[in-house]
Design an enzyme around this catalytic site. Structure first.
Site, short mmCIF file in Angstrom:
data_model
loop_
_atom_site.label_atom_id
_atom_site.label_comp_id
_atom_site.label_asym_id
_atom_site.label_seq_id
_atom_site.Cartn_x
_atom_site.Cartn_y
_atom_site.Cartn_z
N LYS A 127 0.06 3.79 -2.68
CA LYS A 127 -0.94 4.85 -2.57
C LYS A 127 -0.32 6.24 -2.43
CE LYS A 127 -4.19 1.44 -0.92
NZ LYS A 127 -4.55 0.59 0.19
N SER A 147 -6.30 3.12 4.33
CA SER A 147 -5.66 2.39 3.23
C SER A 147 -6.71 1.66 2.39
CB SER A 147 -4.62 1.40 3.77
OG SER A 147 -3.69 1.05 2.76
N SER A 151 0.79 -1.23 0.00
CA SER A 151 0.00 0.00 0.00
C SER A 151 0.82 1.28 0.00
CB SER A 151 -0.95 0.01 1.21
OG SER A 151 -2.02 -0.87 0.99
#
EC number: 3.4.16.4
Length: 418
Positions: free
Chosen positions: A61, A114, A58
């Site tokens: 991101k 997230s 993640s």
């Protein structure tokens, strides 16, 4: 165009400082790949397999946030498509088909919870499809200098082709931190999404990056300290089975900011490794001036001519505080250099490095004028005229000499007859 010759001058300078950059073993990190950079200059202060291809999970991101801020407005309305709620895997905020949220709300969900569904909705809103957004992400990474990164989705879910490196992630984070809105999203601990057209209840969002708030104690080099790090300014955690635990972090003290990246470590050591990296920066480095504006660079050879230039600005870098640091200064002339050259014109670049790592660079400008060479045809004509003039002069001298000699003989004969 004239053939340009390039020179590299290597000059060793010694500055007062002690030790050297840490090797891969010195910090005893559990992470498979890691890096620490200066958040202002990008100077690498520590690295462990920083160019190894890794799964970012993640931390992907970070790039999704960057592009959303550059390609949309925080207040614009975004409608959830009919497919995303049923395609999403992993963490999410239970978006509904047809639900309308603001881009700011989606970005809070992206960076705090997230939320993988929020990432997909953002990607489709900006680029029309996940595939097109992935291409945009990769293109932006290349633009930033993250040349070993390929993104195929906006959330970091497993894909064999979705890879990056610790160094690339550090560069992407550094780029993001230059945006004040980005800084707000990566440092926020919580937020609330109010009821929408599809949800009656509020949704509470909490950041998974414990560096921002957690008082839980961890052991860092035999010392018990809270996970919350002094001066922390962000950025993003990540986890998948393949990537394991990942964290891109930043902290600032007394005007100095460092960015750390930890990839593929276990949950217990995620924050321990990050503490070690940031501590290493704050405890071992200080900013030093390694060149002054106007510093002379002499005897630069170009096209069999000597140039004199100087550094265009003061140059600073982070160096070990108590070590003797050996700095290499490499000067190269511009491949497009041509005459005429005037004072102040850029003629090259000086790059400073230490222990094989780039420290800083600066332009070199000319301190003098250098006129263009005359064309070969003009030079040839000059020599032709010069040669012709010399020949004519020699002929005239010969004529005068012969004339005077004959005149003298006539006078001698005339005197003899008398």
């Amino acid at each position: 165009m004239k053939k340009i010759s390039k020179i590299i001058l290597i000059i060793s300078i010694f500055l007062a400082a002690a030790g050297s950059y840490a090797s891969g073993e010195d910090l005893e990190l559990k992470a498979e790949s890691a890096i620490l950079i200066d958040g202002s200059t990008g100077q690498v202060l520590y690295s462990k397999d920083e160019d190894k291809s890794m799964y970012p999970a993640s931390t992907t991101k970070i790039m999704t946030l960057i592009l959303a801020l550059e390609h949309s407005d925080l207040n614009e309305k975004v409608t959830v498509d009919s497919k995303t709620p049923f395609e999403v895997e992993g963490s999410h905020i239970a978006l509904e088909p047809g639900e309308v949220l603001t881009m700011e709300q989606l970005l809070n969900a992206l960076m705090l919870e997230s939320a993988n569904d929020a990432a997909l909705v953002i990607a489709k809103h900006i680029s029309g499809s996940v595939e097109e957004f992935g291409a945009l992400m990769t293109s932006k990474a290349k633009e930033i200098g993250a040349s070993n990164t390929v993104f195929v989705n906006p959330n970091g879910l497993p894909d064999a082709n979705h890879v990056t490196t610790a160094h690339d992630l550090a560069l992407i984070a550094k780029y993001g931190m230059e945006n004040s809105q980005f800084r707000q999203f990566v440092s926020r601990t919580n937020s609330v999404i109010p009821p929408t057209n599809a949800k009656e209840e509020q949704r509470y969002l909490n950041n998974s990056n414990k560096l921002l708030y957690s008082g839980r104690m961890i052991d860092v080099n035999g010392k018990q300290v809270p996970i919350m790090y002094e001066g922390v300014t962000g950025i993003k955690t990540g986890y998948t089975d393949d990537a394991q635990h990942c964290l891109v972090a930043s902290a600032s003290r007394n005007g100095t900011e460092y960015i750390s990246v930890v990839l593929k470590t276990d949950k217990q050591n995620l924050y321990v490794d990050t503490h070690k990296l940031l501590d290493y920066g704050f405890e071992n480095f200080q900013e030093q001036k390694i060149a002054s504006k106007g510093e002379i660079a002499e005897n630069l050879s170009w096209n069999n001519r000597l140039l004199k230039g100087s550094v265009v600005e003061d140059v600073y870098c982070k160096l070990p505080a108590n070590a003797t640091a050996r700095i290499e200064k490499n000067i190269s002339l511009s491949p497009k250099l041509s005459t005429p050259i005037r004072p102040g014109d850029t003629i090259g670049e000086v790059v400073y490095s230490y222990d094989g790592k780039l420290l800083a660079s600066s332009k070199i400008v000319s301190n003098e004028s250098l006129e263009a060479d005359k064309p070969a045809s003009e030079r040839s004509m000059f020599f032709v005229l010069l040669g012709t003039g010399a020949l004519v002069t020699l002929i005239l001298i010969r004529i005068i000499y012969v004339y005077r000699k004959r005149k003298k003989r006539r006078k001698s004969k005339a005197s003899a007859k008398k």
